[in-house]
Motif scaffolding. Structure first.
Motif: not given
Lengths: 100, 356
Positions: A47-49, A73, A75
């Motif tokens: 999950q990159v949010g 992503d 991150t």
């Protein structure tokens, strides 16, 4: 094993790419790359949010006639990505932006 | 400013205890989320003026409140866990580590711009602590806003230099924070390009404000200070002007940013080209600044700030941005300013006088 990494997006949004054939690497580095790639593929996207300006990393792995693609992503999966990027990032070169 | 903080804002922040994530993320009421956040901050952190124990800081060193509070951490080349090792807090003098001191000073310059020009006390209007983490990851040539803080890479020294060197980058990333507390523009496609454009506009406005350069004197491009020796022949990453930032470069070819709707780039890259199509509203802003003249922070940046943080909703289009900025210009600065904004949007192919 052949690994292609394309980095795009991020604040600067320049596209960078490298293509590595592990047979051209020292044996210990090739083994580390192979292991790191397997760990990365097992890690999944994550999950990159609400990250803004994170770069996108697209991988294409070819091994034993099998091609695997993965997109992360920067991150996401930081531990697994870090292992791969320590080998591949110094090899990235800028290329023209491609919309497709 | 209204608080439209997203439910998922903490989803990548593993250092936050689950009960806080629930408090922040599960509440339907933005005020509840904010109060819960502030309460936890107050109980787990110390004011920056005190000697602090880094292990207790958990990402922020000060409770939200009135006034400027900056904190800088050092990731020392690691990618996790954020925020890293505490290096500098508010009221501490320089630590003589470039990346740390640059991040600290640029956060202060951006804070000063928002407070003095926009009347905004930090990113949320309520003294939100400005947290930076420098030296993120291995040879990372990037900076990003992770929903909580600004994260800077140190570059590889060849393509990119440390991203802490750019005030415009710091202001850009902090402006993502400002948006997240206000209109909360989506980060995809045309709306995402507006999101990116607002941050570029505020980035270059902070730079001009800090340097005291007028619209006529200013450099209207971004990123030159980040380019390493391998890209020394590139003038800038992007420009607000009609011309491309680079053209026919042997490696990069030509700057892909459009400056008119007829050249809008449809792509699945870069979240639908958020850093590409931002060239269109960026150029509209440039034309407004040229038309209004003087200093960008006198009128142009204030129009953009008001429209993007208080008028637009999170799914806004270019046309809605055109309508909003023209309307704000007219209300705040009169018919002539409104006309200048409308004309600028028309010049980039967006009609500001037709409601979508």
């Amino acid at each position: 094993m052949r690994v292609e990494l394309t980095q795009s997006g991020g604040w600067a949004n320049l596209t960078l790419r490298c293509l590595v054939d592990s047979s051209s690497l020292p044996a210990d580095v090739a083994a580390e790359l192979d292991d790191a790639v397997q760990a990365l593929l097992s890690a999944g996207m994550g999950q990159v949010g609400r990250v803004r300006d994170a770069a996108v990393l697209e991988f294409k792995f070819e091994k034993g006639g099998k091609v695997t693609r993965a997109r992360f992503d920067e991150t996401a999966a930081p531990k697994e990505l870090d292992r791969v990027l320590r080998i591949l990032r110094p090899l990235l070169k800028p290329i023209p932006f491609q919309a497709d | 400013m209204p608080d439209h903080r997203h439910e998922d804002r903490c989803c990548i922040c593993g250092f936050i205890p689950p009960y806080l994530v629930e408090s922040l993320a599960d509440s339907e009421d933005a005020r509840v989320r904010k109060v819960a956040f502030a309460t936890l901050e107050a109980t787990t952190t110390a004011r920056a003026t005190r000697l602090v124990n880094p292990s207790q800081l958990l990402g922020r060193s000060v409770a939200p409140g009135q006034g400027r509070s900056r904190v800088v951490y050092d990731m020392e080349g690691r990618s996790m866990p954020l925020p890293g090792t505490l290096r500098r807090t508010e009221y501490q003098s320089a630590v003589l580590q470039d990346e740390v001191d640059e991040a600290f000073e640029n956060a202060g310059r951006t804070y000063e711009f928002y407070r003095s020009v926009m009347g905004l006390d930090s990113l949320d209007g309520g003294g939100f602590p400005i947290v930076s983490s420098v030296n993120f990851g291995f040879q990372v040539g990037n900076a990003f806003w992770d929903g909580e803080r600004i994260v800077y890479g140190a570059g590889d020294g060849n393509l990119f230099l440390p991203f802490t060197r750019s005030l415009a980058v710091a202001a850009h990333e902090m402006s993502h924070g400002v948006l997240s507390f206000s209109s909360d523009l989506d980060y995809e496609g045309e709306t995402g390009a507006l999101n990116e454009s607002f941050c570029d506009v505020m980035g270059i406005s902070v730079e001009q404000y800090t340097n005291g350069t007028s619209v006529a004197e200013a450099r209207w491009s971004l990123g030159a200070e980040l380019l390493g020796p391998a890209l020394a022949d590139v003038e800038a990453i992007r420009t607000f002007e009609a011309r491309p930032a680079f053209k026919d470069h042997p490696n990069l070819s030509t700057d892909p940013q459009p400056k008119h709707m007829r050249d809008y780039v449809f792509t699945d890259k870069d979240r639908g080209g958020v850093h590409i199509n931002s060239g269109i509203p960026n150029h509209a802003f440039y034309l407004v600044a040229q038309a209004l003249g003087g200093n960008v922070w006198d009128r142009s940046a204030r129009i953009w700030f008001e429209a993007f943080t208080n008028v637009l909703n999170r799914r806004a289009s270019f046309q809605q941005a055109a309508l909003a900025t023209a309307s704000v210009a007219r209300q705040k600065f009169g018919e002539e300013a409104g006309l200048a904004v409308s004309n600028a949007w028309r010049a980039v192919g967006v009609q500001p006088d037709v409601r979508p």
